[in-house]
Design a protein around this motif. Sequence first.
Motif, PDB file in Angstrom:
ATOM      1  N   VAL A  12      51.895 -25.539  -0.310  1.00 33.51           N
ATOM      2  CA  VAL A  12      50.768 -24.710  -0.727  1.00 33.51           C
ATOM      3  C   VAL A  12      50.022 -25.487  -1.810  1.00 33.51           C
ATOM      4  N   SER A  23      48.752 -21.709  -7.491  1.00 31.67           N
ATOM      5  CA  SER A  23      48.776 -22.021  -6.062  1.00 31.67           C
ATOM      6  C   SER A  23      48.012 -20.944  -5.320  1.00 31.67           C
ATOM      7  N   VAL A  24      47.288 -21.367  -4.267  1.00 32.97           N
ATOM      8  CA  VAL A  24      46.428 -20.449  -3.524  1.00 32.97           C
ATOM      9  C   VAL A  24      46.679 -20.598  -2.031  1.00 32.97           C
ATOM     10  N   ILE A  25      46.827 -19.461  -1.354  1.00 31.71           N
ATOM     11  CA  ILE A  25      46.925 -19.446   0.108  1.00 31.71           C
ATOM     12  C   ILE A  25      45.666 -18.773   0.617  1.00 31.71           C
ATOM     13  N   GLU A  26      44.831 -19.575   1.269  1.00 30.83           N
ATOM     14  CA  GLU A  26      43.571 -19.059   1.802  1.00 30.83           C
ATOM     15  C   GLU A  26      43.095 -19.977   2.921  1.00 30.83           C
ATOM     16  N   GLY A  27      42.111 -19.528   3.667  1.00 26.84           N
ATOM     17  CA  GLY A  27      41.525 -20.353   4.713  1.00 26.84           C
ATOM     18  C   GLY A  27      42.550 -20.871   5.691  1.00 26.84           C
ATOM     19  N   ASN A  28      42.634 -22.192   5.812  1.00 26.66           N
ATOM     20  CA  ASN A  28      43.532 -22.830   6.776  1.00 26.66           C
ATOM     21  C   ASN A  28      44.880 -23.234   6.181  1.00 26.66           C
ATOM     22  N   THR A  29      45.247 -22.666   5.040  1.00 24.14           N
ATOM     23  CA  THR A  29      46.530 -23.018   4.431  1.00 24.14           C
ATOM     24  C   THR A  29      47.677 -22.733   5.392  1.00 24.14           C
ATOM     25  N   GLU A  33      46.234 -15.461  10.552  1.00 27.84           N
ATOM     26  CA  GLU A  33      45.574 -14.520   9.657  1.00 27.84           C
ATOM     27  C   GLU A  33      46.625 -13.577   9.080  1.00 27.84           C
ATOM     28  N   ILE A  34      46.579 -13.359   7.784  1.00 26.31           N
ATOM     29  CA  ILE A  34      47.566 -12.511   7.114  1.00 26.31           C
ATOM     30  C   ILE A  34      47.200 -11.042   7.337  1.00 26.31           C
ATOM     31  N   LEU A 112      54.467 -13.412   4.020  1.00 25.71           N
ATOM     32  CA  LEU A 112      53.144 -13.212   4.603  1.00 25.71           C
ATOM     33  C   LEU A 112      53.343 -13.149   6.110  1.00 25.71           C
ATOM     34  N   SER A 114      51.835 -12.175  10.208  1.00 27.12           N
ATOM     35  CA  SER A 114      50.651 -12.221  11.075  1.00 27.12           C
ATOM     36  C   SER A 114      50.293 -10.875  11.685  1.00 27.12           C
TER      37      SER A 114
END
Length: 137
Positions: A12, A23-29, A33-34, A112, A114
């Motif tokens: 991450v 730390s960031v989880i976003e976009g294509n990390t 999709e969460i 997280l 799907s």
Amino acid sequence: MTTIDDVHLIEVPKAHDVRGNLSVIEGNTIPFEIKRVYYLYDIPTASVRGGHAHKNLHQLLVALSGSFDVVLKDGNSQKVITLNKPNFGLLIPTGIWRELQNFSSGSVCLVLASAEFNENDYIRNFKEFKLFKNRIS
């Protein structure tokens, strides 16, 4: 058919400065999709969590604090991965049995997912899991 070789750690992104880490989880990390977020905490060291597989759901597990082991099984093989860094997540695809154990004091497991909760997506019996894996192979 998924195997334990399809399970992998992802890093991450981490921003570090004198104030600490972010730390960031976003976009294509992560590759899904969460739809659901939950976390496990105050878990006694001897407890085992998980003990199931999913037919369709993908998950990312992150040790936000402390550490724990993730036992992974695909019906033929097994491996254990220790999570202990908050900037690494364990990506678990569909069709993989998981058990979480050996929780350290103060550990927090972020999950997280799907999809939202759906009991019909769970396989909670290991014998049924092996039958499921044989049907899709």
